[in-house]
Write a protein that holds these residues in place. Structure first.
Motif, PDB file in Angstrom:
ATOM      1  N   GLY A  36     -31.879   7.952  -5.222  1.00 13.67           N
ATOM      2  CA  GLY A  36     -31.523   8.615  -6.466  1.00 13.67           C
ATOM      3  C   GLY A  36     -30.348   9.547  -6.250  1.00 13.67           C
ATOM      4  N   ASN A  39     -26.543  13.212  -9.946  1.00 15.24           N
ATOM      5  CA  ASN A  39     -25.291  13.982  -9.915  1.00 15.24           C
ATOM      6  C   ASN A  39     -24.817  14.273  -8.493  1.00 15.24           C
ATOM      7  N   GLY A  40     -25.585  13.853  -7.522  1.00 12.74           N
ATOM      8  CA  GLY A  40     -25.186  14.054  -6.126  1.00 12.74           C
ATOM      9  C   GLY A  40     -25.532  15.425  -5.569  1.00 12.74           C
ATOM     10  N   THR A  42     -28.479  16.838  -4.524  1.00 13.05           N
ATOM     11  CA  THR A  42     -29.314  16.897  -3.312  1.00 13.05           C
ATOM     12  C   THR A  42     -28.653  16.146  -2.163  1.00 13.05           C
ATOM     13  N   GLU A  59     -28.946   3.825  -5.162  1.00 16.85           N
ATOM     14  CA  GLU A  59     -28.743   4.203  -6.575  1.00 16.85           C
ATOM     15  C   GLU A  59     -28.322   2.958  -7.359  1.00 16.85           C
ATOM     16  N   ARG A  60     -28.922   2.793  -8.538  1.00 14.09           N
ATOM     17  CA  ARG A  60     -28.554   1.600  -9.332  1.00 14.09           C
ATOM     18  C   ARG A  60     -27.247   1.789 -10.083  1.00 14.09           C
ATOM     19  N   ASN A  79     -31.087  -1.897  -7.901  1.00 17.82           N
ATOM     20  CA  ASN A  79     -32.431  -1.403  -8.183  1.00 17.82           C
ATOM     21  C   ASN A  79     -33.208  -1.245  -6.878  1.00 17.82           C
ATOM     22  N   PHE A  80     -33.879  -0.086  -6.725  1.00 18.39           N
ATOM     23  CA  PHE A  80     -34.679   0.143  -5.506  1.00 18.39           C
ATOM     24  C   PHE A  80     -35.571  -1.061  -5.197  1.00 18.39           C
ATOM     25  N   ASP A 101     -35.833  11.272  -5.009  1.00 18.40           N
ATOM     26  CA  ASP A 101     -35.706  12.076  -6.238  1.00 18.40           C
ATOM     27  C   ASP A 101     -35.432  11.083  -7.346  1.00 18.40           C
TER      28      ASP A 101
END
Ligand SMILES: C[S@@+](CC[C@H](N)C(=O)[O-])C[C@H]1O[C@@H](n2cnc3c(N)ncnc32)[C@H](O)[C@@H]1O
Length: 167
Positions: A36, A39-40, A42, A59-60, A79-80, A101
């Motif tokens: 996840g 917004n970057g 973490t 991240e998708r 997709n994870f 996250d």
């Protein structure tokens, strides 16, 4: 509690957990996984406090500011549910930490996603790796560990991967 207070507490809890998790795995080799990018925020914090770790980001729809977007070799897009299963050879060694996250705010969707991807995350981790997440996971080889002081139960989740006792 106002929504502002709640957002501040969530971010403080996230930072406390990230800092504690990084300290736990100080002696454990291996890259980090960030599920996840969002917004970057973490991702940026993790790379600031662990400048010598490779961080693979799943991240998708990467849409973070370019300053907070990983280099292409560390960005695993899709997709994870598909990318995690195929990531092992690309990452090359078991990961020491996974930060998940992944919440969308839809409790039903988020719970189902966590249940679905837990085993695939686990397969990428070293023994004793730490998982921290905004979601509750029920993986048979993850043991819940104590949250840092100041983080209320249920606000964030931390686990240690352990195969001891697993058959
Ligand atoms: C809460 S945001 C992450 C926030 C980020 N950690 C930060 O600090 O800015 C969750 C992210 O997970 C991504 N995501 C959610 N479900 C996904 C899935 N099944 N596959 C890939 N990415 C997913 C979303 O696109 C979103 O960017």
């Amino acid at each position: 509690m106002s929504r502002l207070d709640s957002a501040i507490r969530r971010l403080q809890a996230q930072r406390l957990c990230l800092n504690a998790a990084v300290a736990y795995v100080e002696e454990l080799p291996g890259p980090f996984l960030e599920l996840g990018l969002g917004n970057g925020r973490t991702y940026d914090h993790l790379r600031e406090i662990t400048p010598n770790r490779d961080i693979y980001v799943f991240e998708r729809r990467p849409a973070a500011h370019p300053d907070c977007t990983p280099a292409v070799e560390f960005l695993i897009q899709g997709n994870f549910k598909e990318t995690l299963e195929k990531a092992s050879s690309r990452i090359g060694q078991p990961a020491a930490l996974a930060h998940c996250d992944i919440g969308s705010g839809n409790l039903v969707v988020d719970k189902a996603l966590a249940a679905q991807i837990g085993p695939a995350i686990s397969a990428l981790l070293a023994e004793d790796a730490i998982v921290l997440s905004d979601q509750l996971f029920n993986c048979s080889d993850w043991i819940a560990i104590q949250l840092p002081v100041g983080v209320a139960a249920g606000r964030y989740y931390m686990y240690r991967k352990s195969n001891i006792g697993k058959h």
